[in-house]
Enzyme design. Sequence first.
Site, mmCIF file in Angstrom:
data_model
loop_
_atom_site.group_PDB
_atom_site.id
_atom_site.type_symbol
_atom_site.label_atom_id
_atom_site.label_comp_id
_atom_site.label_asym_id
_atom_site.label_seq_id
_atom_site.Cartn_x
_atom_site.Cartn_y
_atom_site.Cartn_z
ATOM 1 N N HIS A 130 4.595 6.726 0.679
ATOM 2 C CA HIS A 130 3.381 7.260 -0.263
ATOM 3 C C HIS A 130 2.063 6.816 0.330
ATOM 4 C CE1 HIS A 130 4.265 3.694 -2.347
ATOM 5 N NE2 HIS A 130 3.056 3.673 -3.013
ATOM 6 N N HIS B 297 7.945 -13.359 2.387
ATOM 7 C CA HIS B 297 9.021 -13.014 1.800
ATOM 8 C C HIS B 297 10.130 -13.197 2.823
ATOM 9 C CE1 HIS B 297 12.233 -9.649 1.869
ATOM 10 N NE2 HIS B 297 12.350 -10.303 0.526
#
Length: 302
Positions: free
Chosen positions: A174, A105
């Site tokens: 998370h 990316h």
Amino acid sequence: MIDQVKTYLLNLQENICTQLEVVDGEASFIKDNWEKENGAGGGLTRVLMNGAVFEQAGVNFSLVRGDNMPASATALRPELAGRSFTALGVSLVIHPHNPYAPTSHANVRFFIAEKEGEDPIWWFGGGFDLTPYYGFDEDAILWHQTAKEACDPFGKDVYAKYKKWCDDYFYLKHRDEQRGIGGLFFDDLNEGGFDECFAFMQSVGNGYIKAYRPIVQKRKDTSYGERERQFQLYRRGRYVEFNLVYDRGTLFGLQTGGRTESILMSLPPLVRWEYQYEPEEGSEEARLYERYIQPQDWLGLK
């Protein structure tokens, strides 16, 4: 300022697409020009699908305007509230077929926010990061060495600062794990004046393909089986989770009414989730967790 940056970004997009087409050797990028209503901007989305090397590669240029900065921008910078803005950048995500070839990316961008009677506020941001599914020290070292070389002309501490920022940013809270091996991330850059900041953004933008092309060329023909493919698809799920939950660029694009197809081109074409997956102890899959998605001083290994 905007015209200068736009010219560079379009040339960067063209150069990256050309080099990736050479690596793929089979498929080409399609071009999709798009415009927002009422003169609010537009862009050029370029996507390569089902190539010999790349399952999907998206390299997107956009230039958008708005009357108010969205919540994703003002949450950390409340002084921007109530300002009109122009934002332009190139954002790309590359998903190879081969599980041994990493996803990559990159993003480079420029913002200017204006309000009548006040000086404009402008800044640059961007970076690049690597997400391997099977790790190789030599790839990680090359990636970070190229990142450091992009930063070195701008100060001896620049690489360390933006490397740490990247580790902190591409972190899935998370899951309590990194998205990959990091790279560079910077934002809100305006110190030193426009020319200096623009030069740094260009150095980072140009550094991406220098870092990625040799890695994907080296790994694209590695033999693999169904086990590796299934693990790749599982780990791609983490990529989706980060982009939809945390990524500032995704949130900014959706909150400004951007073109959804272009914003979500970063998502892989195939992905899977598995309940309570645990890699086999001592496996290469386990090694990814133990070594490669932990923050590391990769250049200290040289």
